[in-house]
Design a protein around this motif. Sequence first.
Motif, mmCIF file in Angstrom:
data_model
loop_
_atom_site.group_PDB
_atom_site.id
_atom_site.type_symbol
_atom_site.label_atom_id
_atom_site.label_comp_id
_atom_site.label_asym_id
_atom_site.label_seq_id
_atom_site.Cartn_x
_atom_site.Cartn_y
_atom_site.Cartn_z
ATOM 1 N N LEU A 261 0.743 -1.506 -0.202
ATOM 2 C CA LEU A 261 -0.507 0.268 -0.084
ATOM 3 C C LEU A 261 0.968 1.313 -0.088
ATOM 4 N N VAL A 262 1.776 0.935 1.010
ATOM 5 C CA VAL A 262 2.630 2.129 0.547
ATOM 6 C C VAL A 262 3.787 2.614 -0.226
ATOM 7 N N GLY A 263 4.156 1.718 -1.472
ATOM 8 C CA GLY A 263 4.462 1.441 -1.815
ATOM 9 C C GLY A 263 3.839 2.169 -3.414
ATOM 10 N N SER A 264 2.710 1.735 -3.217
ATOM 11 C CA SER A 264 1.195 2.344 -4.635
ATOM 12 C C SER A 264 1.157 3.190 -4.089
ATOM 13 N N LEU A 265 0.471 3.602 -3.246
ATOM 14 C CA LEU A 265 -0.317 5.525 -2.916
ATOM 15 C C LEU A 265 1.067 6.063 -2.913
ATOM 16 N N GLY A 266 1.982 5.654 -2.313
ATOM 17 C CA GLY A 266 3.297 6.624 -1.889
ATOM 18 C C GLY A 266 3.747 7.236 -3.012
ATOM 19 N N VAL A 267 3.813 6.268 -3.863
ATOM 20 C CA VAL A 267 4.422 6.536 -5.184
ATOM 21 C C VAL A 267 3.479 7.605 -5.586
ATOM 22 N N LEU A 268 2.378 6.971 -6.046
ATOM 23 C CA LEU A 268 1.262 7.856 -6.620
ATOM 24 C C LEU A 268 1.894 9.864 -6.147
#
Length: 305
Positions: A261-268
């Motif tokens: 979740l951090v990897g997807s939403l943070g990169v977003l």
Amino acid sequence: MAVRRWRGVPFGNLSECPNGSRWILEVFHECAQDGRDVSSVILGLVSILCFAAASFPQFYQACKTGIMDRALSIYFLLGWLGGDLLNLIGSFLADQLPLQVYTAVYYVLADLVMLSLYCYYRVKNRGARFTAPINAAFVFLSMGTVSALSLLGSGTSTEGTGTFPGRSLLSVHMDDPGLKPFTRNEIIGFTVGSVSSVLYLCSRVPQIYTNYKRKSTTGISYSLFALVMLGNSLYGLSVLLKNPEPGQGEGDYVLHHLPWLVGSLGVLSLDVVISFQFLTYRKGRASAHEERDALLGEQSDSLES
């Protein structure tokens, strides 16, 4: 690029998922018993398609402009490759389905093609004297990729039923309601996913700085970031829509999927910053031919001196 973790009942075991979708159970071993679960699976599949198609617009843009070595940061490419490589290793260690492993392999190969194009235009535009550090990093990461692929064929698997005794912070007692203990594979996947998420996040910072320094986004395809943003959004939604396992609380479910979740939403969120850079530098920026001519002019001046 995040790889969805398909985890559910064993193949063909309909007794543990009597009301689930038959095709989802047979293809992904995932028990989708209601609309939330089905939506989660569909969004996850669409996100994979977005990630798979994201590199092609940049391939075209690189061949069209010929300034890929100036437009993209090498640290952006290396960070992206490192994150995808860890995703590949994590998919293997967590004993994922062949579809997920093949998808992770495709991501790594697409990153290697992107890095190869960068090296090609680096040599073409600036001469071979600048390529030694890049070639060294490229060879190192290529060897790591080959090593990971050789592990895939070794057939080695890790035990996924017992808890890892040395990690008291990640293990819980079975009599605690709403909490599910981390298995050995989950701890390995959690660790690999955490490092992968850090690499994904850190890879965007050099690209943001490169765009700011150039005051231009010429040579970069916005479709690359648009598709990645769409893929990360759909992936994050697919994880959040999925129902927790029976007896597992919502908070504990989120904890088990926190790295992805951090990897997807943070990169977003960082890709949104890059999107604003595309809007900011859209006016008054030099064309690709002007940048390439200026680059060749600098090279000829240095040769004359």
